[in-house]
Motif scaffolding. Structure first.
Motif, mmCIF file in Angstrom:
data_model
loop_
_atom_site.group_PDB
_atom_site.id
_atom_site.type_symbol
_atom_site.label_atom_id
_atom_site.label_comp_id
_atom_site.label_asym_id
_atom_site.label_seq_id
_atom_site.Cartn_x
_atom_site.Cartn_y
_atom_site.Cartn_z
ATOM 1 N N ARG A 224 0.857 -1.178 0.000
ATOM 2 C CA ARG A 224 0.000 0.000 0.000
ATOM 3 C C ARG A 224 0.893 1.228 0.000
ATOM 4 N N LYS B 20 1.058 7.143 3.444
ATOM 5 C CA LYS B 20 0.460 8.482 3.457
ATOM 6 C C LYS B 20 0.851 9.190 4.743
ATOM 7 N N GLU B 21 0.926 10.502 4.670
ATOM 8 C CA GLU B 21 1.174 11.308 5.868
ATOM 9 C C GLU B 21 0.355 12.587 5.763
ATOM 10 N N ARG B 22 0.159 13.223 6.895
ATOM 11 C CA ARG B 22 -0.641 14.455 6.925
ATOM 12 C C ARG B 22 0.207 15.662 6.532
ATOM 13 N N ASN B 23 -0.375 16.510 5.687
ATOM 14 C CA ASN B 23 0.322 17.741 5.305
ATOM 15 C C ASN B 23 -0.053 18.854 6.284
ATOM 16 N N GLU C 107 -4.535 17.137 5.673
ATOM 17 C CA GLU C 107 -5.008 16.185 4.682
ATOM 18 C C GLU C 107 -3.986 15.070 4.511
ATOM 19 N N LEU C 108 -4.478 13.859 4.262
ATOM 20 C CA LEU C 108 -3.579 12.738 3.983
ATOM 21 C C LEU C 108 -3.129 12.795 2.531
ATOM 22 N N VAL C 109 -1.820 12.800 2.317
ATOM 23 C CA VAL C 109 -1.264 12.811 0.966
ATOM 24 C C VAL C 109 -0.276 11.658 0.818
ATOM 25 N N GLU C 110 -0.191 11.128 -0.391
ATOM 26 C CA GLU C 110 0.725 10.022 -0.656
ATOM 27 C C GLU C 110 2.163 10.509 -0.636
ATOM 28 N N THR C 111 3.054 9.683 -0.080
ATOM 29 C CA THR C 111 4.459 10.071 0.034
ATOM 30 C C THR C 111 5.300 9.560 -1.133
#
Length: 167
Positions: A48, A51-54, A58-62
């Protein structure tokens, strides 16, 4: 009888008056019987996107992957297959985070057990969602609890085909 001597310890004492984040605890890998020679089947991994929070929450893909391998003890699998059995038991789950690519198993056959080695194995508590009792006449609520362990690795190496290793 040999002498029993307690040397310096890194044990943590958990008291009622202290707050300790159980997620930060790391267990000594020597306490667990994790096999040294492992195998994985071609389709026994999941991945998978991490993801982390910006700054906005919001969760964004790393761009990195979290890969979960289901591995087996190689000597046990050799014994089972050598005796003509098909019951291989339950696998051990190993999680590898912060990977920039997915494993490639194109050169292996379906159903083939592929040698795999892991670097930096660690055992940590795993947080899982469970139902908890709140009180008489009240509905059960979902809570996050540390109730399992998770085996993590820093990296992995797949195969040892003809003396060359693929990753």
């Amino acid at each position: 009888m040999a002498k029993l001597i307690l040397k310096n310890s890194s044990l943590i004492s958990l008291n009622d008056s202290e707050n300790t984040d159980l997620g930060e605890l790391k267990f000594d890998i020597a306490q667990f019987k994790v096999p040294t020679a492992l195998v994985v089947q071609k389709d026994d991994f999941t991945s998978r996107v991490a993801k982390e929070r910006n700054a906005n929450g919001e969760l964004v893909e790393t761009g990195e992957y979290i890969i979960t391998f289901k591995v087996y003890d190689r000597p046990f699998i050799e014994m089972v297959l050598g005796n003509g059995s098909t019951e291989i038991g339950s696998p051990i789950t190993v999680v590898v985070e912060h990977q920039d690519s997915l494993p490639i198993f194109d050169s292996f056959e379906d159903g083939e057990f592929i040698p795999i080695t892991f670097e930096g194995l660690k055992v940590k508590p795993r947080k899982v969602q469970k139902k908890s009792f709140v009180g008489q006449g009240k509905p059960m609520v979902d809570t996050w609890q540390y109730s399992e362990i998770k085996i993590e690795a820093d990296s992995y190496t797949i195969g040892d085909v003809n003396g060359t290793k693929a990753k």
